[in-house]
Design an enzyme around this catalytic site. Structure first.
Site, mmCIF file in Angstrom:
data_model
loop_
_atom_site.group_PDB
_atom_site.id
_atom_site.type_symbol
_atom_site.label_atom_id
_atom_site.label_comp_id
_atom_site.label_asym_id
_atom_site.label_seq_id
_atom_site.Cartn_x
_atom_site.Cartn_y
_atom_site.Cartn_z
ATOM 1 N N ARG A 93 82.274 -2.831 9.656
ATOM 2 C CA ARG A 93 80.940 -2.250 9.403
ATOM 3 C C ARG A 93 81.020 -0.740 9.197
ATOM 4 O O ARG A 93 80.118 -0.117 8.631
ATOM 5 C CB ARG A 93 79.983 -2.604 10.561
ATOM 6 C CG ARG A 93 78.593 -2.019 10.402
ATOM 7 C CD ARG A 93 77.516 -2.747 11.208
ATOM 8 N NE ARG A 93 77.899 -3.049 12.568
ATOM 9 C CZ ARG A 93 77.940 -2.185 13.577
ATOM 10 N NH1 ARG A 93 77.614 -0.914 13.377
ATOM 11 N NH2 ARG A 93 78.285 -2.563 14.800
ATOM 12 N N TYR A 132 61.901 -2.460 -9.570
ATOM 13 C CA TYR A 132 62.055 -3.817 -9.046
ATOM 14 C C TYR A 132 61.069 -4.033 -7.881
ATOM 15 O O TYR A 132 60.855 -3.135 -7.066
ATOM 16 C CB TYR A 132 63.518 -4.005 -8.597
ATOM 17 C CG TYR A 132 63.731 -5.213 -7.735
ATOM 18 C CD1 TYR A 132 63.385 -6.483 -8.189
ATOM 19 C CD2 TYR A 132 64.270 -5.097 -6.460
ATOM 20 C CE1 TYR A 132 63.571 -7.597 -7.388
ATOM 21 C CE2 TYR A 132 64.471 -6.207 -5.661
ATOM 22 C CZ TYR A 132 64.104 -7.456 -6.133
ATOM 23 O OH TYR A 132 64.269 -8.555 -5.330
ATOM 24 N N ASP A 168 68.658 4.231 -10.340
ATOM 25 C CA ASP A 168 69.127 2.850 -10.251
ATOM 26 C C ASP A 168 69.653 2.462 -11.632
ATOM 27 O O ASP A 168 68.892 2.376 -12.590
ATOM 28 C CB ASP A 168 67.956 1.953 -9.806
ATOM 29 C CG ASP A 168 68.394 0.521 -9.559
ATOM 30 O OD1 ASP A 168 69.299 0.045 -10.269
ATOM 31 O OD2 ASP A 168 67.811 -0.128 -8.668
ATOM 32 N N LYS A 172 74.241 -8.168 -9.897
ATOM 33 C CA LYS A 172 73.940 -8.362 -11.314
ATOM 34 C C LYS A 172 75.221 -8.214 -12.149
ATOM 35 O O LYS A 172 76.144 -8.952 -11.961
ATOM 36 C CB LYS A 172 72.835 -7.384 -11.706
ATOM 37 C CG LYS A 172 71.676 -7.302 -10.687
ATOM 38 C CD LYS A 172 70.968 -8.622 -10.550
ATOM 39 C CE LYS A 172 69.986 -8.807 -9.418
ATOM 40 N NZ LYS A 172 69.578 -7.767 -8.551
HETATM 41 N N1 LCS Z 1 67.559 -2.680 -8.311
HETATM 42 C C1 LCS Z 1 67.196 -3.423 -9.367
HETATM 43 C C2 LCS Z 1 66.930 -2.776 -10.692
HETATM 44 C C3 LCS Z 1 67.069 -4.809 -9.218
HETATM 45 O O1 LCS Z 1 66.715 -5.536 -10.285
HETATM 46 C C4 LCS Z 1 67.316 -5.389 -7.957
HETATM 47 C C5 LCS Z 1 67.168 -6.841 -7.724
HETATM 48 C C6 LCS Z 1 67.682 -4.559 -6.897
HETATM 49 C C7 LCS Z 1 67.793 -3.205 -7.109
HETATM 50 C C8 LCS Z 1 67.976 -5.105 -5.530
HETATM 51 O O2 LCS Z 1 69.237 -5.680 -5.557
HETATM 52 P P1 LCS Z 1 69.690 -6.871 -4.570
HETATM 53 O O3 LCS Z 1 69.344 -6.429 -3.201
HETATM 54 O O4 LCS Z 1 68.942 -8.085 -4.979
HETATM 55 O O5 LCS Z 1 71.164 -6.947 -4.800
HETATM 56 N N2 LCS Z 1 66.547 -7.531 -8.766
HETATM 57 C C9 LCS Z 1 66.259 -8.798 -8.807
HETATM 58 C C10 LCS Z 1 65.577 -9.402 -9.864
HETATM 59 O O6 LCS Z 1 65.100 -8.839 -10.855
HETATM 60 N N3 LCS Z 1 65.498 -10.694 -9.651
HETATM 61 O O7 LCS Z 1 66.014 -11.034 -8.421
HETATM 62 C C11 LCS Z 1 66.529 -9.829 -7.791
#
Ligand code: LCS
Length: 397
Positions: free
Chosen positions: A58, A113, A185, A210
């Site tokens: 951690r 998001y 981001d 992603k």
């Molecule tokens: N930033 C962006 C631009 C995202 O699209 C997402 C998740 C996150 C941060 C957060 O990332 P995670 O914690 O899920 O790894 N976007 C999602 C979406 O458009 N559909 O499901 C999750």
């Protein structure tokens, strides 16, 4: 790798961070352990008082597998330091913990998001942090939204789900003049198409879930940026948790080896689909930075080397027509997340952005009829054929 900075992007995708392997393993090993053993009490004490070395997973840098992944992503984003997390949201949470405190102000893009919107709008105010949302596609509005206590400006570009583009260079100057940092981001563009740090941002966050992982089989997050800021994020990373799993770090390391190849194909297919949809009589509007009709096409051209694999569009007939389309697609899967090898569609108003009040959503173009597509790396003709047959069904059975 020798003189890594001089090597091209593809070479760094393949080689950066690799090769620090004892026993000559060709692939970086997965250090599946939760703790590390010390040779002496003195060595342990030194490691726990800020010295080098691995301690407990951690505690950054986690394991050599995490360190290899972070070294690779830092090389690709062009940043001096980085940290890995269990998800993109964990990276964002550590960022706000590290940069904001009671009485500070966060100025954030309005199109972001839904999870990020939830973190900023509902959790931060509980800790006495002021948050305001602004249209970051207009730098004047960013300037107008800054306050004496603004410490952080946050934006996504291209933004989820409207693919709105913000001028990172201009906004970084505006933020810096006001004594605030800029966080970008970069999930949609990835470092292959856009490097926010070179444009003036102080820190980049990305959901590795992603395109970095790339295959829809992991959750992860990362932050890359100036050393001092990343060091400040180590404490929340250690104390709030949100540690990336070691297997996930390895999958991200492997995923990045083909980032350049995948992104080329995602973007090629996305441009084809965007043009096809724009010309289709059943489609009202297409959002894709590569189209001349995109309101920030010129800004995208200035700061991105390609348009990415994400688009959104509205079909004539609104939400009902959109639902019919999604229900009739055969190749594309109906699912949230994005950046996988296969094509995914989703309905932001009822899925990824359902947390936003309708009037807030609609003001920034996240209408009830908006359909978002994460265009995969299948054969372009097959993707087009799937949407063609789906759109044919909108009016009929
Ligand atoms: N930033 C962006 C631009 C995202 O699209 C997402 C998740 C996150 C941060 C957060 O990332 P995670 O914690 O899920 O790894 N976007 C999602 C979406 O458009 N559909 O499901 C999750």
């Amino acid at each position: 790798m020798e003189s890594e900075k001089e090597k091209g992007f593809a070479t760094r995708c393949v080689h950066a961070g690799e090769g620090h392997n004892p026993f000559g393993a060709h692939a970086t090993p997965i250090y599946q352990t939760s703790t590390f053993v010390f040779d002496s009490a003195e060595q342990a004490a030194a490691a726990f008082s800020g010295g080098p070395g691995y301690r407990y997973v951690r505690s950054p840098p986690g394991t050599p597998t995490h360190a290899a992944f972070v070294e690779k992503i830092c090389s690709l984003e062009g940043g001096p330091a980085g940290l890995s997390f269990s998800s993109g949201m964990a990276a964002e949470a550590a960022l706000v913990f590290a940069t904001l405190q009671k009485g500070d102000h966060l100025l954030t893009a309005d199109v972001i998001y839904g999870g990020t919107y939830g973190l900023f709008s509902s959790l931060l105010p509980k800790f006495g942090i002021e948050v305001s949302f602004v249209d970051t596609t207009d730098p004047e509005k960013v300037e107008g939204g800054l306050q004496e206590n603004t410490r952080l400006v946050f934006l996504e570009s291209p933004a989820n789900p409207t693919v709105a583009v913000s001028d990172i260079g201009e906004i970084s100057q505006i933020a810096h003049e006001a004594g605030a940092r800029l966080a970008v981001d970069n999930t949609f563009a990835t470092p292959y198409f856009q490097r926010p740090l070179a444009l003036g941002a102080d820190v980049v966050v990305e959901s590795c879930t992603k395109y970095i992982g790339g295959h829809g089989d992991l959750l992860g997050g990362v932050a890359v940026g100036e050393k001092e800021l990343i060091s400040a994020m180590k404490r929340p990373a250690l104390l709030a948790g949100g540690t990336m799993g070691t297997h996930e770090a390895w999958l991200c390391l492997r995923g990045l080896k083909t980032l350049h190849l995948r992104m080329e194909r995602h973007a090629e297919n996305a441009l084809r689909l965007a043009r096809f949809l724009e010309a289709h009589p059943a489609v009202e509007k297409v959002n894709y930075p590569g189209l001349c009709s995109h309101p920030q096409h010129a800004v995208a051209k200035k700061q991105m080397s390609g348009w990415g694999g994400m688009l959104s569009f509205e079909v004539l007939g609104g939400v009902e027509a959109g639902r019919r389309l999604m229900n009739h697609l055969k190749l594309a899967s109906l699912a949230v997340s994005l950046g996988c090898v296969d094509t995914l569609v989703e309905h932001p108003a009822s899925m990824t952005h359902a947390v936003m009040p309708k009037e807030v959503r609609e003001k920034m173009g996240i209408t009830d009829g908006l359909v978002r597509v994460s265009v995969g790396i299948e054969d372009g003709e097959d993707i087009l054929a799937d949407f063609a047959q789906g759109l044919d069904k909108i009016g009929g059975n």
